[in-house]
Design an enzyme around this catalytic site. Structure first.
Site, mmCIF file in Angstrom:
data_model
loop_
_atom_site.group_PDB
_atom_site.id
_atom_site.type_symbol
_atom_site.label_atom_id
_atom_site.label_comp_id
_atom_site.label_asym_id
_atom_site.label_seq_id
_atom_site.Cartn_x
_atom_site.Cartn_y
_atom_site.Cartn_z
ATOM 1 N N LYS A 109 0.808 -1.215 0.000
ATOM 2 C CA LYS A 109 0.000 0.000 0.000
ATOM 3 C C LYS A 109 0.844 1.270 0.000
ATOM 4 C CE LYS A 109 -4.143 -2.184 1.707
ATOM 5 N NZ LYS A 109 -3.765 -3.593 1.967
HETATM 6 C C1 LIG Z 1 -4.518 -4.603 1.450
HETATM 7 C C2 LIG Z 1 -3.830 -5.910 1.318
HETATM 8 C C3 LIG Z 1 -4.289 -6.905 0.444
HETATM 9 C C4 LIG Z 1 -5.563 -6.730 -0.348
HETATM 10 O O1 LIG Z 1 -5.465 -5.732 -1.327
HETATM 11 P P1 LIG Z 1 -6.808 -5.132 -1.981
HETATM 12 O O2 LIG Z 1 -6.338 -4.061 -2.886
HETATM 13 O O3 LIG Z 1 -7.622 -4.625 -0.835
HETATM 14 O O4 LIG Z 1 -7.483 -6.250 -2.688
HETATM 15 C C5 LIG Z 1 -3.552 -8.055 0.325
HETATM 16 N N1 LIG Z 1 -2.439 -8.258 1.046
HETATM 17 C C6 LIG Z 1 -1.969 -7.341 1.902
HETATM 18 C C7 LIG Z 1 -0.742 -7.627 2.690
HETATM 19 C C8 LIG Z 1 -2.647 -6.129 2.064
HETATM 20 O O5 LIG Z 1 -2.170 -5.218 2.915
#
Ligand SMILES: *Cc1c(COP(=O)(O)O)cnc(C)c1O
Length: 489
Positions: A109
Site C-alpha cells: 500500500k
Molecule cells: C490490502 C492488502 C491486500 C488486499 O489488497 P486489496 O487491494 O484490498 O485487494 C492483500 N495483502 C496485503 C498484505 C494487504 O495489505
C-alpha cells in the site's frame, strides 16, 4: 481525461476533482470514462521506476501538470523503496513474486499512499481550495499504517485511522499506535473490519456531519482504495513486472503473463486489469481469497453474497466481505450504470446481488479465482521456503496456493507472477508456525527467531517498533466514529 460515476455515467469529474472528492455524490466510484491506450514499447523503455510511474500516471491524470507528476514520482519512488522498486524474485515451481513490500511500512500500500497525499495537495493548490482535508480510514491492517505514514504532517490535512480491535496482527497494531506526527490519530473500533468500514461509510454519508464540518472549513476524504488516487499508482508495477520478465528473457514483447493477486477490497487486482486494458499483455488475473471467499463464490456463480460467517484468518488484510472495487469492474463489464446502481442497492438492503450470465462470461474471460484457508496457506508458505528458499508472508502464500491450483487446472503455460503484498516479518509468529518452527510468545522474539531460522534480516522499520512508545490507546464503538470526525472524541 474525464471520470464518471459507476452509478451514473452522465456524472463527470476531472482527475483532480475525483481525487479530492473520493466518492461520487451518488455513492458511486469514479472510473475513467475511457481507458487510455499505452504505446507499449515507449512505456516499457522507461527503465527507471519513477519515469515509468510518471508516464502511467500522466495517462490518467491529464489535468495535472506532467512536470509535477515527474517530480512527485521521483521524490516518492526513491531510496525509501529499496534499490529497485517492485523487484521480481523467483519463487518455487516456475512462479515469480513481485515484491511490493520494500517501502516504508513494509506493505504494497505504500506505492499508492506515499504518492496520494501529494496528488491531493497539488489538486487542492491548483484548484484554489483552502479547506482542511480530514482523511478517515477504516483499515484491516496495512492501509492504516501506510496512510498514516503518507499523510503525517502533510499541510492542510489531518488523518484518523480506525482498525478493528481484534483483527490486525500485533505488529500491524503497533505500527499504527506508535505513529508519530502532529496531524494523526488512531482508534481501535470494537468489531471486525466490516464494522469499522461501515462506521466510516456512515459518516461519509451523513449530511449533518458534512455540513457541520464544512462550517469549520473541513472536508472529509478517504484514503481507501475507493479513491482513484489510490488505484492509479498500483497500475505502474504491473508494467514494472513485465519489464523485468523481458530483462530476464522469460518473455519476449507481446507474450502474455498471468498475475495472481491476494485480494481483499479488489483494488490491487483491478489495477492489473487497467494495465491490461492499457495494452499490457496480461493473460489471466487470478483473484486469491482466504477463508472469507466471497469473491471465489462470486466468480463461480455470479452471486455476490456477503451474508455469511466472517472468519479471522492469518491474512487479516484480506478479511473482507464487501470488496468495494468490484463495483468498478462491474461497471466496465456491464457498461450500464443503472444496473450497477441496482446491484449496489441490493447489496446494501439484502446483503447480496446477482449478476447475469452474459456479464459474468465477460468477467470470466479475464479473471479466475481461488481460495486457501489458513492451513493450506501455511502449507504453501512452507513449500515455497523448502523448495526454493523463498520466504513469503501469509497473504502472499494464499496467492501462491491459488496460482498453483489455477495452473494445474488450466495447464497454463504463461509465466505466473504473484503479487507479494507484505513483508513476512509483519506476521512473524504465524510465519514461523507455518515453517514448522516453535514460535516464541512475544512478536519481537518471534521476529528474531524468524530472522535466525531464515537467515534474512527483519526490516528496520518493524524491528524498531519494539522501543517506540504507544501514543494511541483508545477503543471506541463503530457509532462513535462520527464523534471523532466532529472532534468530540
Ligand atoms: C490490502 C492488502 C491486500 C488486499 O489488497 P486489496 O487491494 O484490498 O485487494 C492483500 N495483502 C496485503 C498484505 C494487504 O495489505
Amino acid at each position: 481525461m474525464q471520470f464518471c460515476s459507476t452509478r451514473d455515467a452522465g456524472r463527470f469529474a476531472g482527475a483532480r476533482q475525483a481525487i479530492t472528492q473520493g466518492l461520487s455524490e451518488d455513492g458511486g466510484l469514479f472510473v475513467p470514462a475511457q481507458i487510455p491506450a499505452a504505446d507499449l514499447e515507449v512505456l516499457l523503455a522507461k527503465r527507471e521506476y519513477p519515469a515509468l510511474a510518471a508516464e502511467v500516471l500522466g495517462a490518467f491524470l491529464t489535468d495535472y501538470d506532467p512536470a509535477f507528476l515527474r517530480r512527485a514520482a521521483a521524490e516518492v519512488y526513491g531510496p525509501r523503496f529499496g534499490a529497485r522498486p517492485a523487484p521480481l524474485a523467483r519463487a518455487a515451481d516456475g512462479m515469480y513474486a513481485l515484491e511490493l513490500w520494500h517501502g516504508p511500512t513494509c506493505a504494497f500500500k505504500d506505492y499508492a499512499l506515499q504518492l496520494m497525499p501529494r496528488l491531493l495537495v497539488e489538486a487542492k493548490r491548483s484548484l484554489g481550495r483552502e479547506e482542511t482535508t480530514f482523511i478517515l480510514v477504516a483499515t484491516s491492517g496495512d492501509t492504516g499504517k501506510a496512510a498514516l505514514e503518507g499523510y503525517r504532517d502533510v499541510p492542510g490535512a489531518r488523518i484518523a485511522v480506525f482498525y478493528p480491535s481484534h483483527g490486525t496482527s500485533e505488529i500491524q497494531r503497533l505500527q499504527m499506535t506508535t505513529q508519530p506526527g502532529e496531524n494523526v490519530a488512531v482508534y481501535a473500533v470494537q468489531g471486525n473490519f466490516d464494522d469499522a468500514q461501515s462506521g466510516v461509510k456512515l459518516v461519509f454519508g451523513s449530511r449533518m456531519v458534512q455540513d457541520e464540518l464544512a462550517q469549520r472549513g473541513v472536508q472529509l476524504s478517504s484514503a481507501n482504495s475507493i479513491n482513484w488516487g489510490r488505484l492509479v499508482p498500483q497500475i505502474v508495477y504491473y508494467f514494472a513486472a513485465y519489464q523485468q520478465l523481458l530483462e530476464q528473457g522469460a518473455v519476449t514483447l507481446g507474450d502474455k503473463v498471468d498475475f495472481c493477486v491476494p485480494t481483499g477490497n479488489f483494488g490491487d487486482i483491478l489495477a492489473g486489469w487497467y494495465a491490461k486494458r492499457m495494452g499490457l499483455p496480461v493473460g489471466m488475473l487470478v483473484c486469491a481469497s482466504n477463508q472469507n471467499n466471497v469473491l471465489t463464490d462470486f466468480f463461480a456463480t455470479g452471486v455476490y453474497d456477503a451474508r455469511r460467517a466472517f472468519f479471522r484468518t492469518t491474512s487479516p488484510s484480506m478479511d473482507i466481505l464487501v470488496s468495494s472495487n468490484l463495483e468498478r469492474l462491474l461497471y466496465h463489464a456491464a457498461g450500464d450504470a443503472a444496473k450497477v446502481r441496482g446491484w449496489m442497492e441490493s447489496l446494501a438492503s439484502n446483503g447480496r446481488y446477482e449478476v447475469e450470465p452474459a456479464v459474468m462470461e465477460r468477467i470470466r474471460a479475464e479473471f479466475a479465482a481461488g481460495c486457501a484457508d489458513n492451513a493450506q496457506a501455511a502449507a504453501e508458505l512452507r513449500t515455497q521456503f523448502e523448495r526454493a528458499g523463498y520466504l513469503c508472508d501469509p497473504h502472499t502464500a494464499v496467492a501462491f496456493k491459488a496460482a498453483r491450483e489455477y495452473r494445474a487446472r488450466s495447464g497454463g503455460a504463461a509465466p505466473m507472477v504473484v503479487l507479494s503484498t507484505a513483508s513476512p516479518f509483519k506476521f512473524p509468529g504465524d510465519v514461523l508456525a507455518a515453517l514448522g518452527q516453535p514460535a516464541p510468545q512475544g512478536e519481537f522474539e518471534a521476529m528474531e527467531a524468524l530472522a535466525r531460522h531464515t537467515g534474512q534480516p527483519a526490516p528496520a522499520a518493524l524491528a524498531g517498533l519494539r522501543t517506540l512508545p504507544e501514543r494511541f490507546r483508545q477503543t471506541i464503538r463503530p457509532e462513535e466514529i462520527a464523534d471523532v470526525a466532529l472532534g468530540r472524541k
